[in-house]
Motif scaffolding. Structure first.
Motif, mmCIF file in Angstrom:
data_model
loop_
_atom_site.group_PDB
_atom_site.id
_atom_site.type_symbol
_atom_site.label_atom_id
_atom_site.label_comp_id
_atom_site.label_asym_id
_atom_site.label_seq_id
_atom_site.Cartn_x
_atom_site.Cartn_y
_atom_site.Cartn_z
ATOM 1 N N VAL A 193 0.323 4.059 -2.780
ATOM 2 C CA VAL A 193 -0.001 5.208 -2.704
ATOM 3 C C VAL A 193 1.244 6.325 -3.091
ATOM 4 C CG1 VAL A 193 -0.408 6.849 -0.718
ATOM 5 C CG2 VAL A 193 -1.461 4.721 -0.651
ATOM 6 N N THR A 204 -6.484 8.997 -4.549
ATOM 7 C CA THR A 204 -5.297 9.589 -4.326
ATOM 8 C C THR A 204 -4.665 10.417 -5.465
ATOM 9 O OG1 THR A 204 -5.053 7.536 -2.597
ATOM 10 C CG2 THR A 204 -3.009 8.788 -3.146
ATOM 11 N N TRP A 240 -2.533 6.366 3.071
ATOM 12 C CA TRP A 240 -1.966 5.242 3.619
ATOM 13 C C TRP A 240 -2.393 4.750 4.876
ATOM 14 C CZ3 TRP A 240 3.528 4.407 5.801
ATOM 15 C CH2 TRP A 240 4.157 3.169 5.604
ATOM 16 N N PHE A 297 0.729 -1.347 -0.094
ATOM 17 C CA PHE A 297 0.061 0.064 -0.002
ATOM 18 C C PHE A 297 0.745 1.209 -0.031
ATOM 19 C CE2 PHE A 297 -3.647 -2.308 1.971
ATOM 20 C CZ PHE A 297 -4.267 -2.490 0.986
ATOM 21 N N GLY A 298 2.032 1.406 0.643
ATOM 22 C CA GLY A 298 2.862 2.354 0.841
ATOM 23 C C GLY A 298 3.439 2.737 -0.703
#
Length: 198
Positions: A50, A129, A147, A46-47
């Motif tokens: 994003v 995002t 995040w 995910f980091g």
């Protein structure tokens, strides 16, 4: 960092991801492997996702203001329509394929990273995002908020498991998220009109 931008990103991304394949893929991984390495792998995926979305949105913000707000409006309108249309369908199932039976922490984290990183491409949370990063000149704040929302969703899936999946009112969550996307699209349309008029 701007707390209002962090909160906006968190509030927009969280309901988008709750009924998403991300939740169910994390849940399936957590039924196969210990929760902590799954959470670490999913969180790392995910980091990176994003960061990619924020970078794309920040690059988009270099274009003329009217064009940026128009693109942001389209991104949010598309997201609203997709969410509204999917409200009647059931939870998304993620095919995980063969993940192997390695039991080391790093191997489980790597498998979890790979599954979620591949599953997130073109996801609604990425659109949201990127749109937020283009709309606000606060990439770090958008990153932190988005995040954090994704970590909350994956944490719920990994650590609460099937109890959560059985109780989520998926149709309602998707409709609320569609409404949020529509509100952001309306703001972006208003900004486009204002930019064109000046």
């Amino acid at each position: 960092m701007v707390l209002s931008v962090i909160a906006t990103a968190f509030i927009l991304v969280l309901p988008v991801e709750l009924p998403d394949k991300t939740l169910f893929a994390s849940l399936v991984l957590a039924t196969r492997f210990p929760p902590l390495p799954v959470f670490v792998g999913v969180g790392a995926a995910f980091g990176l996702q994003v960061a990619i979305a924020v970078t794309a949105g920040s690059l988009l913000s270099l274009l003329p203001e009217a064009l940026v707000s128009g693109v942001v409006a389209v991104l949010f309108l598309v997201g609203a329509v997709l969410l509204w249309r999917s409200a009647r369908s059931g939870p998304e199932d993620e095919e995980l394929g063969e993940t192997g039976q390695g039991s080391s922490f790093l191997r489980i984290a790597a498998v979890s990273f790979g599954v979620l990183f591949a599953a997130e491409w073109g996801d609604l949370s990425q659109l949201a995002t990127a749109g937020l990063a283009a709309r606000y000149d606060e990439p770090l704040s958008v990153f932190v908020g988005a995040w954090a929302a994704l970590l909350v969703v994956s944490g719920l899936a990994v650590f609460l498991g099937t109890k959560l999946a059985d109780r989520l009112p998926i149709a309602l969550i998707r409709r609320v998220a569609a409404g949020l996307f529509l509100v952001f699209a309306a703001f972006a349309v208003a900004e486009t009109v204002r930019a064109l008029a000046s």
